[in-house]
Design a protein around this motif. Structure first.
Motif, mmCIF file in Angstrom:
data_model
loop_
_atom_site.group_PDB
_atom_site.id
_atom_site.type_symbol
_atom_site.label_atom_id
_atom_site.label_comp_id
_atom_site.label_asym_id
_atom_site.label_seq_id
_atom_site.Cartn_x
_atom_site.Cartn_y
_atom_site.Cartn_z
ATOM 1 N N CYS A 387 0.833 -1.205 0.000
ATOM 2 C CA CYS A 387 0.000 0.000 0.000
ATOM 3 C C CYS A 387 0.868 1.255 0.000
ATOM 4 N N PRO A 388 0.320 2.448 -0.228
ATOM 5 C CA PRO A 388 1.115 3.682 -0.281
ATOM 6 C C PRO A 388 1.916 3.955 0.985
ATOM 7 N N MET A 389 1.506 3.384 2.128
ATOM 8 C CA MET A 389 2.241 3.592 3.377
ATOM 9 C C MET A 389 3.284 2.507 3.606
ATOM 10 N N GLY A 390 3.481 1.622 2.624
ATOM 11 C CA GLY A 390 4.503 0.593 2.735
ATOM 12 C C GLY A 390 4.054 -0.673 3.414
ATOM 13 N N GLN A 391 2.766 -0.804 3.729
ATOM 14 C CA GLN A 391 2.265 -1.988 4.417
ATOM 15 C C GLN A 391 1.916 -3.079 3.408
ATOM 16 N N PRO A 392 2.354 -4.302 3.639
ATOM 17 C CA PRO A 392 2.033 -5.388 2.700
ATOM 18 C C PRO A 392 0.570 -5.810 2.817
ATOM 19 N N MET A 393 -0.022 -6.169 1.690
ATOM 20 C CA MET A 393 -1.390 -6.699 1.641
ATOM 21 C C MET A 393 -1.292 -8.100 1.056
ATOM 22 N N ASP A 394 -1.416 -9.100 1.937
ATOM 23 C CA ASP A 394 -1.191 -10.489 1.545
ATOM 24 C C ASP A 394 -2.431 -11.116 0.913
ATOM 25 N N ASN A 395 -2.178 -12.158 0.116
ATOM 26 C CA ASN A 395 -3.245 -12.927 -0.527
ATOM 27 C C ASN A 395 -4.083 -13.607 0.551
ATOM 28 N N SER A 396 -5.401 -13.337 0.542
ATOM 29 C CA SER A 396 -6.274 -13.899 1.577
ATOM 30 C C SER A 396 -7.339 -14.835 1.010
ATOM 31 N N GLY A 397 -7.245 -15.189 -0.259
ATOM 32 C CA GLY A 397 -8.206 -16.125 -0.823
ATOM 33 C C GLY A 397 -8.692 -15.726 -2.205
ATOM 34 N N LYS A 398 -9.535 -16.567 -2.772
ATOM 35 C CA LYS A 398 -10.074 -16.333 -4.109
ATOM 36 C C LYS A 398 -11.591 -16.436 -4.087
ATOM 37 N N SER A 399 -12.222 -15.844 -5.105
ATOM 38 C CA SER A 399 -13.670 -15.920 -5.252
ATOM 39 C C SER A 399 -14.011 -15.802 -6.729
ATOM 40 N N THR A 400 -15.251 -16.138 -7.058
ATOM 41 C CA THR A 400 -15.725 -16.015 -8.435
ATOM 42 C C THR A 400 -17.007 -15.196 -8.463
ATOM 43 N N GLY A 401 -17.260 -14.587 -9.583
ATOM 44 C CA GLY A 401 -18.493 -13.830 -9.802
ATOM 45 C C GLY A 401 -19.066 -14.173 -11.158
ATOM 46 N N LYS A 402 -20.328 -13.898 -11.329
ATOM 47 C CA LYS A 402 -20.995 -14.204 -12.593
ATOM 48 C C LYS A 402 -21.724 -12.960 -13.085
ATOM 49 N N THR A 403 -21.531 -12.617 -14.366
ATOM 50 C CA THR A 403 -22.203 -11.463 -14.950
ATOM 51 C C THR A 403 -23.631 -11.838 -15.337
ATOM 52 N N SER A 404 -24.397 -10.858 -15.800
ATOM 53 C CA SER A 404 -25.785 -11.104 -16.199
ATOM 54 C C SER A 404 -25.889 -12.052 -17.384
#
Length: 512
Positions: A387-404
């Motif tokens: 992030c802009p403040m230097g803090q790491p943002m770790d992978n926390s999982g996956k998801s799926t979505g469906k369009t119309s």
């Protein structure tokens, strides 16, 4: 009688003079007249598909090639009325020449247009385009695509909304449950313990439930308003639910339709000089052009251009048996599904996405906004963002979505470890907890590839060409209140109108 000056010389004028050899209509049509272009092109078109709509029994019919010439030339000359076309075949030498002195009445012209062309007009249009392609006038492999909305000839105040139907269904379900609960407090034993399903009940189920409540409350002391509600429910709710089912069948995937033209969907139109959007029954017309020749057209009930590109190009494939090699389109078409479709069919896509121009403006000003995904540094080795403040943002999982449309999108979630006390928290993450971002990696890669293409020298040239190629053509297709174009109801009739206009436009440009 006024005396004539003997010094004035007039050309001979004897309108009743008989001619030994009457002039031919062929001699009266100039060599470069557009009617000759229409006649020449229509003579080369295979009309086998049209012949299938004629019977071998009964009296002889007017030749479909003659009727098609009259219609196409009429559309080229902005004459759309079948009555005016009938009159022209009797009084106008150009129409008389095209019709071979035949005089079809307006019923014949209109029946040919609305019945015998409705399923074959696209086939005829593609044959005209291929003929122009063989003449070297256009390149059907490189297209520029855009859309516009054309108003339908329908009452703009009689409409059906999908959200209103859903709301009314929920209201009936809720009130039915309230009646059941009231009956349970008054006559629980008579009502029984088996509770019906109140979620989206069928008309038959509603009728059975209301009847059961009435039987349970028979002979009991019941509130007068409840009796009135039960009588109203018995009489109206099953009928209303049946009506909602029929309306939903007409709606399909749409959100609205016009009662006087069920094929028309309510879309936001921008017509006046103030660009005030107005909801009106309309069709979404998509055009693909090259050199201002129309190469492909399609009509859609969906107001969103994003959902039209795929079926529009599938229509192109249906007409010609292959996809274009290059497609240039505006930001309204830049979606993950469209990029995947273009890539799968090996179409070089010069298609913008929604934030394309915004990103270019930010880059030109050297200004970045905290919180945007593009401003986060991605650590590919550890699969995390910084992030802009230097803090790491770790992978926390996956998801799926469906369009119309049923298209599956895949997302990866990245969560910050601790956002408390961050000076940028108010702008970056105003909610509680630690910031979480959803990243669609495939879409990000597609946008980067599109941006690279669009900002190249070739991409800039194609973007400029699109504005001068397809947009001016829409002027020939937009509804004009003083004319009869698009004054028909129903998608089939409007499709025929559009096809005839497209053919006429191409032949007019060829003749010009």
């Amino acid at each position: 009688m006024q005396k004539q000056d003997t010094n004035i010389v007039f050309k001979d004028y004897t309108p009743n003079q008989l001619m030994l050899l009457p002039p031919s209509l062929e001699e009266l049509i100039p060599a470069q007249h557009p009617a000759r272009t229409v006649n020449s092109v229509m003579d080369q078109i295979d009309l086998t598909a049209v012949y299938a709509y004629y019977s071998q029994n009964g009296a002889s019919s007017y030749h479909p090639r003659m009727l098609l010439k009259i219609l196409v030339y009429g559309y080229l000359e902005n004459c759309f009325s079948s009555r005016k076309l009938e009159k022209a075949t009797r009084e106008n030498i150009v129409y008389m020449w095209l019709s071979g002195m035949h005089r079809p009445d307006h019923h014949t012209i209109n029946r040919f247009r609305s019945e015998r062309l409705k399923t074959v007009i696209g086939n005829i249009f593609s044959k005209v385009v291929l003929l122009l392609h063989e003449e070297g006038l256009l390149d059907i492999k490189e297209v520029y695509t855009d859309g516009t909305k054309i108003e339908a000839n329908a009452n703009r105040y009689t409409f059906v909304w999908g959200k209103a139907i859903k709301k009314n269904r929920e209201r009936i379900s809720k009130q039915l449950q309230e009646l059941w609960e009231y009956a349970g407090t008054v006559a629980a034993q008579e009502l029984g313990s088996e509770e019906p399903d109140f979620v989206n009940p069928s008309p038959e189920k509603v009728a059975q439930t209301v009847e059961k409540i009435n039987q349970a409350l028979e002979g009991k002391s019941v509130d007068k308003k409840v009796k009135q509600k039960l009588n109203y429910a018995k009489k109206n709710w099953p009928v209303k639910l049946e009506e909602y089912t029929q309306k939903e069948a007409i709606l399909g995937e749409r959100n609205s339709y016009s009662k006087t033209d069920p094929d028309a969907t309510f879309m936001r139109m921008k017509e006046d000089h103030m660009k005030n959007g107005q909801l009106k029954p309309a069709y979404n017309l998509q055009l693909s052009t090259h050199g201002q020749f129309v190469v492909n057209y399609s009509l859609h009930p969906n107001p969103n251009d994003t959902l039209t590109l795929k079926p529009h190009l599938q229509q192109y494939h249906l007409l010609y048996g292959f996809y274009p090699s290059v497609c240039t389109a505006d930001a309204g078409y830049g979606s993950e599904e469209n990029y995947c479709f273009l890539e799968e069919n090996r179409i070089d896509a010069f298609v913008k996405y929604n934030s394309f121009h915004k990103e270019l403006r930010q880059e030109s000003k050297g200004k970045k906004i905290h919180g945007l995904l593009d401003n986060l540094h991605y650590d590919a080795q550890n699969d995390r963002y910084i992030c802009p403040m230097g803090q790491p943002m770790d992978n926390s999982g996956k998801s799926t979505g469906k369009t119309s449309t049923g298209f599956i999108q895949h997302y990866t979630h990245y969560r910050a470890a601790n956002c408390s006390g961050c000076p940028l928290a108010a702008a970056c993450h105003p909610g509680e907890g630690n910031k979480v971002i959803k990243v669609n990696s495939r879409l990000q890669q597609q946008k980067a590839k599109a941006k690279e293409r669009l900002t190249s020298e070739l991409g800039i040239r194609r973007r400029k060409q699109r504005a001068t190629d397809v947009e001016p053509v829409f002027g020939h297709f937009k509804y004009n209140k003083g004319r009869s174009r698009f004054m028909l109801r129903g998608s089939e009739k409007v499709a025929v109108e559009t096809g005839l206009l497209a053919i006429a436009h191409n032949l007019a440009k060829m003749a010009g």
